[in-house]
Design an enzyme around this catalytic site. Structure first.
Site, PDB file in Angstrom:
ATOM      1  N   SER A  15      12.095  -2.707  -4.104  1.00 52.14           N
ATOM      2  CA  SER A  15      13.090  -1.568  -4.334  1.00 52.14           C
ATOM      3  C   SER A  15      15.022  -2.045  -4.982  1.00 52.14           C
ATOM      4  O   SER A  15      14.762  -2.559  -4.804  1.00 52.14           O
ATOM      5  CB  SER A  15      12.569  -1.149  -2.566  1.00 52.14           C
ATOM      6  OG  SER A  15      14.194  -0.368  -2.556  1.00 52.14           O
ATOM      7  N   LYS A  54       8.153   8.992  -8.767  1.00 50.19           N
ATOM      8  CA  LYS A  54       7.571   8.484  -7.278  1.00 50.19           C
ATOM      9  C   LYS A  54       7.875  10.012  -6.491  1.00 50.19           C
ATOM     10  O   LYS A  54       8.785  10.334  -6.129  1.00 50.19           O
ATOM     11  CB  LYS A  54       6.726   7.271  -6.559  1.00 50.19           C
ATOM     12  CG  LYS A  54       7.395   7.099  -5.431  1.00 50.19           C
ATOM     13  CD  LYS A  54       7.561   5.711  -4.992  1.00 50.19           C
ATOM     14  CE  LYS A  54       6.804   5.572  -3.134  1.00 50.19           C
ATOM     15  NZ  LYS A  54       7.600   6.039  -2.583  1.00 50.19           N
ATOM     16  N   TYR A  59      16.663   5.104  -7.256  1.00 48.50           N
ATOM     17  CA  TYR A  59      16.950   5.812  -6.985  1.00 48.50           C
ATOM     18  C   TYR A  59      18.304   6.805  -8.267  1.00 48.50           C
ATOM     19  O   TYR A  59      18.781   6.062  -8.916  1.00 48.50           O
ATOM     20  CB  TYR A  59      17.849   6.334  -5.914  1.00 48.50           C
ATOM     21  CG  TYR A  59      17.121   5.988  -4.780  1.00 48.50           C
ATOM     22  CD1 TYR A  59      16.106   7.037  -4.314  1.00 48.50           C
ATOM     23  CD2 TYR A  59      16.912   4.825  -4.157  1.00 48.50           C
ATOM     24  CE1 TYR A  59      15.250   6.599  -3.880  1.00 48.50           C
ATOM     25  CE2 TYR A  59      16.247   4.218  -3.042  1.00 48.50           C
ATOM     26  CZ  TYR A  59      15.576   5.504  -2.805  1.00 48.50           C
ATOM     27  OH  TYR A  59      14.173   5.248  -1.554  1.00 48.50           O
ATOM     28  N   HIS A  83       6.318   9.902   0.454  1.00 49.89           N
ATOM     29  CA  HIS A  83       6.949   8.821   1.813  1.00 49.89           C
ATOM     30  C   HIS A  83       7.059   8.841   2.689  1.00 49.89           C
ATOM     31  O   HIS A  83       7.803   8.313   3.676  1.00 49.89           O
ATOM     32  CB  HIS A  83       8.693   9.358   1.098  1.00 49.89           C
ATOM     33  CG  HIS A  83       9.806   8.485   0.900  1.00 49.89           C
ATOM     34  ND1 HIS A  83      10.900   8.146  -0.317  1.00 49.89           N
ATOM     35  CD2 HIS A  83      10.625   7.899   1.284  1.00 49.89           C
ATOM     36  CE1 HIS A  83      11.706   7.641  -0.513  1.00 49.89           C
ATOM     37  NE2 HIS A  83      11.322   6.326   1.050  1.00 49.89           N
ATOM     38  N   THR A 107      12.206   6.967  -8.093  1.00 50.81           N
ATOM     39  CA  THR A 107      11.931   8.139  -7.006  1.00 50.81           C
ATOM     40  C   THR A 107      13.015   9.204  -6.764  1.00 50.81           C
ATOM     41  O   THR A 107      13.564   9.571  -6.649  1.00 50.81           O
ATOM     42  CB  THR A 107      11.930   7.319  -5.347  1.00 50.81           C
ATOM     43  OG1 THR A 107      11.358   5.582  -5.750  1.00 50.81           O
ATOM     44  CG2 THR A 107      11.634   8.279  -4.039  1.00 50.81           C
TER      45      THR A 107
HETATM   46  C1  FMN Z   1      10.354   0.801   6.226  1.00 54.30           C
HETATM   47  C2  FMN Z   1      10.081   1.676   4.521  1.00 54.30           C
HETATM   48  C3  FMN Z   1      10.926   1.656   3.846  1.00 54.30           C
HETATM   49  C4  FMN Z   1      10.386   2.174   2.157  1.00 54.30           C
HETATM   50  N1  FMN Z   1      11.421   2.255   1.128  1.00 54.30           N
HETATM   51  C5  FMN Z   1      11.115   3.297  -0.155  1.00 54.30           C
HETATM   52  C6  FMN Z   1      12.531   3.178  -0.675  1.00 54.30           C
HETATM   53  O1  FMN Z   1      12.927   2.193  -0.692  1.00 54.30           O
HETATM   54  N2  FMN Z   1      11.950   3.485  -1.942  1.00 54.30           N
HETATM   55  C7  FMN Z   1      10.766   3.977  -1.764  1.00 54.30           C
HETATM   56  O2  FMN Z   1      10.630   4.914  -2.956  1.00 54.30           O
HETATM   57  N3  FMN Z   1      10.114   4.072  -1.142  1.00 54.30           N
HETATM   58  C8  FMN Z   1       9.986   3.897   0.339  1.00 54.30           C
HETATM   59  N4  FMN Z   1       9.405   3.815   0.794  1.00 54.30           N
HETATM   60  C9  FMN Z   1       8.162   4.730   1.017  1.00 54.30           C
HETATM   61  C10 FMN Z   1       7.384   4.082   0.524  1.00 54.30           C
HETATM   62  O3  FMN Z   1       7.123   3.989  -0.917  1.00 54.30           O
HETATM   63  C11 FMN Z   1       5.458   4.502   0.268  1.00 54.30           C
HETATM   64  O4  FMN Z   1       5.972   5.734  -0.369  1.00 54.30           O
HETATM   65  C12 FMN Z   1       5.235   4.569   2.004  1.00 54.30           C
HETATM   66  O5  FMN Z   1       5.981   3.871   3.312  1.00 54.30           O
HETATM   67  C13 FMN Z   1       3.664   5.287   1.823  1.00 54.30           C
HETATM   68  O6  FMN Z   1       2.906   5.394   3.273  1.00 54.30           O
HETATM   69  P1  FMN Z   1       2.402   4.411   4.461  1.00 54.30           P
HETATM   70  O7  FMN Z   1       3.563   3.396   4.892  1.00 54.30           O
HETATM   71  O8  FMN Z   1       1.867   5.509   4.837  1.00 54.30           O
HETATM   72  O9  FMN Z   1       1.822   3.880   3.603  1.00 54.30           O
HETATM   73  C14 FMN Z   1       9.388   3.318   2.195  1.00 54.30           C
HETATM   74  C15 FMN Z   1       8.879   3.517   3.329  1.00 54.30           C
HETATM   75  C16 FMN Z   1       8.849   2.313   5.034  1.00 54.30           C
HETATM   76  C17 FMN Z   1       7.544   2.649   5.933  1.00 54.30           C
END
Ligand code: FMN
Length: 392
Positions: A109, A254, A132, A278, A158
């Protein structure tokens, strides 16, 4: 409760809940507004049933898939997530060790807490740089050049975070980076001293992908200021087309949820899209990513790689998404709770359990390889979704 007692996602979540101060647990666990999309992401899998075949000879399995030019031993990968060293001091290093061991892919990330240079020089598995889009085009260019110089070959932009989601749990606890806790939020840190000792006795918290450009760990800017002030809400298809050209490698979006956007991603030269909301953390009320998958695969699946994430907790969820046509399946909270619960050992246990579930489920489905999974073995309970099953 100890790590060896964890046999599924819900056990890891509970162990993490016991270990983490509640503002941090709720940051991981929470989602936007009423969290309907978050819940729906997982419950959507329950409206789709598997229909197994038998007597197919399944003693040898091949779970590998090829994603964006990279061969993965497993059909699921660790989606990019922010702030991992806040959850456990080993952070991305723990996840990367586990990913290396299991031969899958890892998303770094841009809000990560270990530098992409360290990760790409220490590990050989496929890495994706999640990015981003900033107002400062020079900054975008510099960050892409840095990622390229570090050896990353896959860029994942993203696109569902044009503004921050309304995470009401964080508003109540005061969770932000830097931490600005409410009194009750602060009290939660005092009653979890083990986490606090762990955090304070290890390397200082940093956001190395961004620290040359934004003083977030130092306190001048918060993550929400970063989203509001530095990211570009005027970002358009033309801007991203320019980035795709500049990157000159595999480029993936994404957070695509509509067929129109999937088609535009092809037009601007993207190699892949991730169907994702997300994890329900952005637009509440958005359709679950599983419900939206078939429609997009049918429209563009022959021209672009369709990846998928959201709500995956079980091996059968992975199989259902692959059967609908996803090239690979991302997991987020599925590995974050084990990380928070027990660091590297936790992530390894979780990935191992998922692999075992998928192996067992593939055998029970009568499939030897991922390519044998198809919609012939799925039935939707809802009639309009049933038509989607038959469409391909
Ligand atoms: C705590 C947390 C932080 C996340 N940080 C990012 C991030 O920095 N960039 C991003 O594109 N997605 C981020 N996501 C989304 C994840 O990449 C992913 O799309 C999502 O967690 C999928 O759903 P799930 O947690 O139910 O598997 C984050 C998700 C969580 C739970």
């Amino acid at each position: 409760m100890r790590l060896e007692h964890c046999i599924n996602y819900y056990d890891f979540r509970e162990l993490a809940r016991r270990r983490l101060p509640s503002p941090i647990f709720n940051y991981i666990d929470g989602a936007a507004d009423d969290e309907t999309t978050y819940r729906r992401n997982t419950s959507a899998f329950e409206e789709c049933d598997l229909v197994p075949n038998v007597l197919t000879g399944v003693e040898d399995l091949d779970l590998s898939v090829t994603v964006l030019g990279q061969k993965l031993e497993l059909p699921f990968y660790c989606s990019p997530t922010a702030l991992q060293r806040l959850f456990h001091h080993q952070g991305e290093r723990a996840v990367a060790q586990a990913v290396q061991k299991f031969g899958t892919m890892f998303g770094v990330s841009s809000l990560g807490t270990v530098s992409l240079e360290e990760l790409s020089s220490s590990f050989s598995f496929p890495q994706v740089y999640q990015f981003y889009f900033h107002k400062d085009r020079g900054l975008n260019k510099a960050m892409m050049e840095r990622a390229k110089a570090a050896g990353l070959r896959i860029m994942m932009l993203t696109v569902d975070s044009i503004t921050g989601g309304n995470r009401e749990r964080d508003l109540r606890t005061g969770f932000s980076i830097p931490l600005r806790l409410t009194l009750s939020g602060l009290a939660q840190f005092v009653i979890k001293p083990k986490w606090a000792i762990d955090y304070l006795t290890h390397e200082k918290f940093r956001l190395p992908q961004l620290e040359q450009h934004v003083d977030m760990a130092g306190g001048a800017t918060s993550i929400s200021d970063y989203f509001t002030n530095m990211l570009d809400q005027s970002m358009s298809w033309r801007d991203v087309a320019e980035m795709v050209k500049q990157w000159d490698g595999k480029f993936c979006l994404k957070g695509v949820m509509s067929v129109d956007d999937a088609k535009r991603a092809i037009d601007i030269g993207c190699a892949g899209i991730v169907i994702s909301n997300h994890g329900g953390r952005q637009l509440d009320g958005s359709r679950s990513s599983f419900d939206q998958l078939a429609e997009i695969v049918d429209a563009v699946g022959d021209s672009i790689e369709v990846l998928f994430d959201g709500g995956v907790r079980r091996g059968t969820h992975v199989l259902k998404a692959l059967s609908l046509g996803a090239r690979a399946v991302g997991v987020g909270r599925y590995y974050l709770f084990p990380l928070a619960a027990a660091g590297q050992a936790g992530v390894e246990r979780a990935l191992g359990l998922m692999r075992t579930e998928i192996e067992r489920d593939m055998k029970l489905m009568g499939c030897r390889s991922i390519s044998q999974l198809s919609r012939h073995n799925l039935r939707f309970r809802n009639s309009s979704d049933r038509r989607q099953t038959l469409a391909r």
